[in-house]
Design a protein around this motif. Structure first.
Motif, short mmCIF file in Angstrom:
data_model
loop_
_atom_site.label_atom_id
_atom_site.label_comp_id
_atom_site.label_asym_id
_atom_site.label_seq_id
_atom_site.Cartn_x
_atom_site.Cartn_y
_atom_site.Cartn_z
N MET A 4 0.84 -1.19 0.00
CA MET A 4 0.00 0.00 0.00
C MET A 4 0.88 1.25 0.00
N THR A 5 0.50 2.24 -0.80
CA THR A 5 1.19 3.52 -0.83
C THR A 5 0.49 4.47 0.14
N PHE A 6 1.25 5.01 1.09
CA PHE A 6 0.67 5.86 2.13
C PHE A 6 0.87 7.33 1.81
N GLU A 7 0.06 8.15 2.48
CA GLU A 7 0.20 9.61 2.42
C GLU A 7 0.17 10.16 3.83
N ASN A 8 0.91 11.24 4.04
CA ASN A 8 1.00 11.84 5.37
C ASN A 8 -0.08 12.92 5.51
N SER A 9 -1.30 12.49 5.82
CA SER A 9 -2.37 13.45 6.05
C SER A 9 -3.50 12.79 6.82
N LEU A 10 -4.22 13.62 7.58
CA LEU A 10 -5.38 13.13 8.31
C LEU A 10 -6.45 12.65 7.35
N GLN A 11 -6.62 13.34 6.24
CA GLN A 11 -7.64 12.97 5.27
C GLN A 11 -7.37 11.57 4.70
N PHE A 12 -6.10 11.27 4.47
CA PHE A 12 -5.75 9.94 3.96
C PHE A 12 -6.09 8.87 5.00
N ALA A 13 -5.76 9.14 6.26
CA ALA A 13 -6.09 8.19 7.33
C ALA A 13 -7.59 7.96 7.39
N GLN A 14 -8.36 9.01 7.30
CA GLN A 14 -9.82 8.89 7.35
C GLN A 14 -10.36 8.12 6.14
N SER A 15 -9.71 8.30 5.00
CA SER A 15 -10.15 7.56 3.81
C SER A 15 -9.91 6.07 3.97
N GLU A 57 -12.64 4.70 6.14
CA GLU A 57 -13.90 4.57 5.40
C GLU A 57 -13.95 3.26 4.62
N LYS A 58 -12.81 2.86 4.07
CA LYS A 58 -12.74 1.64 3.24
C LYS A 58 -12.52 0.37 4.06
N ASP A 59 -12.27 0.53 5.35
CA ASP A 59 -11.93 -0.61 6.21
C ASP A 59 -13.13 -1.55 6.39
#
Length: 422
Positions: A1-12, A15-17
């Protein structure tokens, strides 16, 4: 998985979990009126909301039936209580139901297993274990060795990481076993090392131990409910675990054991026998002459602690629904995200001891804050993070897939970043 350093990414990611609804099945402690970031399921798992119902059902049976609850309890007659957890436990540890049973406490069970599987002789008497094993394991092994008349300094071989390394290489464990093949009687390792979070290669260790003519067992305290240990596939002779960490069964919750099926009916295997391990068809005849139950059940000693086991059953029901394999996938994503965030801009302040190889770790990452680690830990606690400090220098954090979120991980990183670099 490619990660991003942001709260919005964590929340996304949340949502998909596909496991996101399980968080709502647990009580999340609050600090200052807000849900804390609970990253210490490796020490004590959170309480499932269903636990109260399970325990109260047994309390009601006790209230209304008294001793008759042993055979006439409405849902789970106490006489058979140890059987109700077998299917779920077998699935979690990769075993057959006949090979597992919940009973006693962890260190008690380790002693019972060593009674049967540590059978030293004059020339073959040594035990191999990892250096820095959890203290109770060290104490249990030392006392067993002394009980058999040997000197622990001679009889216990501890395998240490190489100079400058924090974790063990599987090849070094295997080499140590091969080198001492003529003198070892038992190989006893953790499944997951409590301090570093390293997940050992159970199959390779077992293969080397058996090649050396030794019995092989594992303490799965930090592994059960955390990683797929696949005990039957490993070939291990025995294992023991507790249930209050990743299995969420309450403080001091009931332990469990695994005994490989090949030992199920071995009459020559010594054991410390008890009433509840005796053939249940003849148990109430109250006669001399111990006849063990088949499989792991034959190592039971006393009747089941029903109230503790009821809490255990509540959590096992959650595991049965979620599935250890699906939990493993999310676990690797959670620790992968945390590792990514730390390395993105905290690498100068924080060292990760836990192996980078995802096959060699579970839910836990062990972090060393390079300056004033205990002070940083205390500040994290004040900021609403419940993690775990282990001397001399490690903060253990364990994002647990059943109830932790990717937003938890991001918020932890944000707090740590504020604490360490402002």
């Amino acid at each position: 998985m490619t990660f991003e350093n942001s709260l919005q990414f964590a929340q996304s990611l949340d949502e998909k979990d596909t496991l996101k609804t399980y968080r709502n099945q647990f009580h999340i402690p609050k600090i200052n009126g807000k849900d804390c970031i609970y990253f210490t399921g490796n020490s004590l798992g959170l309480q499932p909301k269903s636990t109260r119902q399970f325990v109260e059902e047994e309390l009601l049976d006790w209230e209304e039936l008294g001793v008759e609850g042993h055979f006439h309890a409405k849902k789970r007659p106490w006489f058979h209580y140890h059987k109700f957890s077998k299917e779920a436990l077998a699935s979690i540890v990769g075993a057959k139901p006949i090979e597992v049973v919940s009973m006693n406490s962890l260190t008690t069970n380790l002693h019972l297993m060593m009674v049967s599987f540590y059978r030293p002789s004059e020339n073959k008497f040594k035990i191999i274990m990892e250096a820095g094993a959890f203290p109770s394991d060290q104490y249990a092994v030392e006392s067993q060795v002394r009980f058999h008349g040997f000197d622990p300094t001679e009889a216990i071989i501890e395998v240490k990481p190489r100079e400058g390394e924090a974790t063990l290489r599987t090849e070094d464990i295997v080499t140590a076993i091969d080198k001492n093949a003529e003198s070892i009687a038992l190989v006893l390792f953790s499944g997951v090392q409590y301090y570093t979070g390293q997940f050992f290669d159970l199959k390779s260790i077992t293969k080397a131990g058996h090649k050396a003519g030794a019995k092989v067992g594992f303490d799965l305290a930090h592994a059960v409910g955390n990683v797929p240990v696949n005990l039957d596939n490993s070939g291990a002779d025995f294992a023991a675990w507790c249930s209050y960490k990743y299995l969420n069964s309450g403080p001091g919750g009931v332990s469990g054991i695994y005994v490989n099926e090949r030992h199920a009916n071995n009459p020559d295997l010594p054991r410390f026998a008890g009433w509840w391990g005796h053939n249940e068809e003849e148990r109430f005849k109250m006669e001399k002459g111990f006849i063990p139950m088949e499989g792991a059940d034959g190592w039971q000693q006393s009747n089941v602690n029903v109230l503790s086991s009821a809490a255990h059953m509540a959590s096992l029901q959650v595991f049965k629904e979620a599935g250890i394999d699906k939990l493993r996938v999310k676990s690797l994503q959670l620790t992968g995200f945390l590792e990514y965030l730390i390395k993105s801009d905290l690498q100068d302040s924080v060292q990760i001891l836990t192996p980078e190889n995802t096959e060699e770790r579970g839910c836990q990452l062990s972090l060393v804050v390079k300056k004033d680690g205990k002070k940083a830990f205390d500040t994290l606690t004040k900021e609403g993070v419940i993690a775990d400090w282990r001397e001399p220098e490690v903060i253990r954090v364990a994002p647990v897939p059943l109830y932790n979120t990717f937003e938890d991980v991001y918020n932890f990183y944000s707090i740590m970043k504020k604490v360490l670099i402002g």
